[in-house]
Design a protein around this motif. Structure first.
Motif, PDB file in Angstrom:
ATOM      1  N   ASP A 170       0.809  -1.221   0.000  1.00 49.10           N
ATOM      2  CA  ASP A 170       0.000   0.000   0.000  1.00 49.10           C
ATOM      3  C   ASP A 170       0.842   1.271   0.000  1.00 49.10           C
ATOM      4  O   ASP A 170       0.321   2.362  -0.287  1.00 49.10           O
ATOM      5  N   TYR A 172       3.178   1.827  -2.053  1.00 49.88           N
ATOM      6  CA  TYR A 172       3.551   2.106  -3.439  1.00 49.88           C
ATOM      7  C   TYR A 172       2.409   2.806  -4.164  1.00 49.88           C
ATOM      8  O   TYR A 172       1.226   2.592  -3.870  1.00 49.88           O
ATOM      9  N   ASP A 173       2.767   3.635  -5.113  1.00 50.34           N
ATOM     10  CA  ASP A 173       1.780   4.287  -5.975  1.00 50.34           C
ATOM     11  C   ASP A 173       0.920   3.212  -6.651  1.00 50.34           C
ATOM     12  O   ASP A 173       1.453   2.164  -7.071  1.00 50.34           O
ATOM     13  N   PRO A 174      -0.397   3.434  -6.755  1.00 50.84           N
ATOM     14  CA  PRO A 174      -1.280   2.431  -7.373  1.00 50.84           C
ATOM     15  C   PRO A 174      -0.855   2.038  -8.783  1.00 50.84           C
ATOM     16  O   PRO A 174      -1.137   0.923  -9.231  1.00 50.84           O
ATOM     17  N   ARG A 175      -0.178   2.931  -9.483  1.00 52.19           N
ATOM     18  CA  ARG A 175       0.277   2.600 -10.835  1.00 52.19           C
ATOM     19  C   ARG A 175       1.470   1.648 -10.810  1.00 52.19           C
ATOM     20  O   ARG A 175       1.692   0.883 -11.761  1.00 52.19           O
ATOM     21  N   LEU A 176       2.254   1.694  -9.740  1.00 53.33           N
ATOM     22  CA  LEU A 176       3.434   0.834  -9.627  1.00 53.33           C
ATOM     23  C   LEU A 176       3.111  -0.509  -8.978  1.00 53.33           C
ATOM     24  O   LEU A 176       3.803  -1.507  -9.226  1.00 53.33           O
ATOM     25  N   ARG A 177       2.066  -0.514  -8.160  1.00 50.98           N
ATOM     26  CA  ARG A 177       1.765  -1.686  -7.339  1.00 50.98           C
ATOM     27  C   ARG A 177       1.592  -2.970  -8.149  1.00 50.98           C
ATOM     28  O   ARG A 177       2.208  -3.999  -7.822  1.00 50.98           O
TER      29      ARG A 177
END
Length: 208
Positions: A170, A172-177
């Motif tokens: 959580d 991490y940025d949602p785009r990187l996750r």
């Protein structure tokens, strides 16, 4: 009484290979062969000298590529040859990283790779940078591999990475996750293949 155990340099190296780097000691080799420390020390002055000879044997057993179809193909095949070397010998990456040994066969292999790159038009500096970074790229993949006898495999290493990262996803940025999750959940070889491609793209951009 029977004949005493017979050992020579090749027998000692073979025994050490069977034991594996993570458990390699002079005592372990002596016990496996049924010979004394003094006999072993006739051939190898230290554990590290023995380990270097074992690496030499392992390197020479790997099929290494020839520069036939361009530098990118050659480096790709060289990277996977390094991969096979480390995959076959758990603990080797830690030996190399700890700077406990120098393997003449590995040095010669790096030199040959560099010379082939010179033949492809690389400058001496670029050739050495690529040789060094290519080897490090592979070594890093195997540093986290568990020691021999403890599920010593890339799959076990991947499971451990997933266990470590799960509680922190959580952050991490949602785009990187999803990318990170795929990296630690999927095939280690597939992720390495993508990293190798990115590395070689960088080499291509520098070479023009």
């Amino acid at each position: 009484m029977g004949r005493p155990p017979v050992a020579d340099r090749d027998a000692i190296v073979r025994a050490a290979l069977e034991i594996g780097f993570s458990r390699l000691t002079v005592s372990a080799v002596g016990e496996r062969l049924g010979i004394s420390h003094s006999t072993l020390y006739r051939y190898f002055k230290s554990r590290d000298e023995l380990a270097a000879a074992v690496v030499d044997h392992a390197v020479q057993a790997i099929e290494w590529p020839l520069p036939a179809d361009g530098w990118r193909s050659f480096l790709t095949e060289t990277a996977w040859a390094h991969w096979r070397l480390h995959d076959a010998h758990p603990g080797l990456a830690r030996e190399i990283t700890a700077l406990r040994l120098t393997s003449p066969a590995l040095v010669r292999r790096d030199n040959e790779t560099g010379v082939h790159l010179l033949g492809f038009g690389f400058s001496p500096e670029a050739a050495m940078l690529v040789v060094d970074m290519l080897a490090e790229l592979v070594v890093q993949e195997f540093l986290a591999t568990p020691p021999d006898g403890e599920g010593a495999s890339l799959d076990a290493s991947q499971r451990r990475r997933r266990e470590l990262i799960d509680p922190w996803l959580d952050l991490y940025d949602p785009r990187l996750r999803p990318v990170l999750l795929g990296a630690v959940s999927g095939s280690a070889t597939a992720w390495f293949e993508r990293k190798l491609a990115l590395f070689l793209d960088g080499v291509a951009a520098r070479q023009g």
